[in-house]
Motif scaffolding. Structure first.
Motif, mmCIF file in Angstrom:
data_model
loop_
_atom_site.group_PDB
_atom_site.id
_atom_site.type_symbol
_atom_site.label_atom_id
_atom_site.label_comp_id
_atom_site.label_asym_id
_atom_site.label_seq_id
_atom_site.Cartn_x
_atom_site.Cartn_y
_atom_site.Cartn_z
ATOM 1 N N ARG A 42 0.839 -1.211 0.000
ATOM 2 C CA ARG A 42 0.000 0.000 0.000
ATOM 3 C C ARG A 42 0.870 1.256 0.000
ATOM 4 N N ARG A 164 -0.644 7.071 8.275
ATOM 5 C CA ARG A 164 -2.100 7.131 8.426
ATOM 6 C C ARG A 164 -2.807 6.407 7.271
ATOM 7 N N CYS A 166 -1.849 3.889 5.696
ATOM 8 C CA CYS A 166 -1.629 2.437 5.783
ATOM 9 C C CYS A 166 -2.102 1.833 7.103
ATOM 10 N N ALA A 167 -2.601 2.651 8.014
ATOM 11 C CA ALA A 167 -2.903 2.207 9.374
ATOM 12 C C ALA A 167 -3.901 1.052 9.432
ATOM 13 N N ASP A 168 -4.883 1.034 8.555
ATOM 14 C CA ASP A 168 -5.892 -0.012 8.623
ATOM 15 C C ASP A 168 -5.404 -1.369 8.092
ATOM 16 N N LEU A 169 -4.183 -1.410 7.575
ATOM 17 C CA LEU A 169 -3.636 -2.652 7.017
ATOM 18 C C LEU A 169 -2.633 -3.324 7.937
#
Length: 172
Positions: A42, A164, A166-169
């Motif tokens: 990402r 930020r 990439c945080a959800d990955l």
């Protein structure tokens, strides 16, 4: 890419870690983005497609949807300052991806800046922003140390924005 188009001589020199031509100021900011293959992929895509820069609110006019050598890019700051550049190289390796641009006539600075995402052996993903530059326009010269401080803050902000994005990955 004729070297005469660039406003400096050491084209591609950000590939050589730590190199800074005489008379230029060096910048090196490394930011931890996260961990894991998904974060790496990402982050690479966000850097290679200008998405990270756009997310920061920076205007990008590019001759291609993805960074590639010889692509012209104009970065617009605060809607007023236009900074023409040309991609001097890209990196797309299994554990590293990114690009570097060199300044063209009309850019407020003179030099080169690279944005490279790396995944280390332990799986940690890092963004490294490295550059060498010196003022080219009167207002960049007048800014002196403040101009360099803004460049450093910009590099740190790149890391925060990418983290930020990439945080959800994150792989836990």
């Amino acid at each position: 890419m004729p070297p005469s188009d660039f406003t400096y001589d050491d084209i591609g020199a950000t590939r050589r870690g730590g190199f800074c031509p005489p008379g230029f100021h060096q910048l090196h900011v490394r930011s931890r983005i996260g961990e894991g293959e998904k974060v790496f992929r990402r982050a690479c895509e966000a850097v290679l497609t200008w998405e990270m820069h756009r997310e920061m609110g920076v205007g990008i006019e590019a001759g291609a949807d993805r960074a590639a050598a010889d692509v012209d890019v104009t970065v617009t700051l605060a809607g007023m300052i236009k900074a023409p550049c040309r991609i001097v190289y890209t990196v797309e390796e299994p554990r590293r991806a990114g690009w570097a641009y060199g300044t063209l006539a009309g850019h407020p600075e003179c030099g080169e800046e690279a944005f490279v995402v790396e995944r280390t052996g332990d799986g940690t993903v890092w963004l490294t922003v490295s550059a060498f530059s010196r003022p080219a326009k009167w207002y960049a010269r007048a800014g002196g140390a403040a101009t360099r401080g803004l460049q450093n803050a910009y590099a740190r902000r790149c890391g925060k924005v990418l983290r930020r994005m990439c945080a959800d990955l994150a792989e836990w």
